[in-house]
Design a protein around this motif. Structure first.
Motif: not given
Length: 95
Positions: A58-75, A80-83, A86-89
């Motif tokens: 799952r994307n780290p921000t997905e859960l917060a968005k599902e609940h209608g909240n703004k994702p935390s900065r850490g998420a 961003e790091l995950k993306k 994936e680009l490097r790979l």
């Protein structure tokens, strides 16, 4: 616990477990045999592994968005790091 005509109902009912998991399927005092208990434990572990794998993907921000909240900065940073990873790979596998 007694039923009709003085019939004593077994403490450990052998009916299938309902969807709400009314009792612990790994109960050592259950009336099931050892192979049945081992199979239940294996199934439980398989389901847990599958749920863990889904959470990893799952994307780290997905859960917060599902609940209608703004994702935390850490998420957001994690996403961003995950993306970037994936680009490097993709770049390495293309070369």
């Amino acid at each position: 616990m007694s039923g009709p005509a003085g019939h004593v109902k077994s403490q450990y009912d052998t009916k299938p477990v309902s969807e709400n998991k009314a009792h612990n399927p790994l109960d050592k005092k259950d009336a099931r045999s050892h192979p049945q208990t081992a199979e239940a434990a294996h199934l439980e572990q398989t389901l847990q592994d599958k749920a863990d794998e889904e959470m990893k993907n799952r994307n780290p921000t997905e859960l917060a968005k599902e609940h209608g909240n703004k994702p935390s900065r850490g998420a957001e940073i994690d996403e961003e790091l995950k993306k970037q990873d994936e680009l490097r790979l993709q770049e390495k596998s293309g070369n």
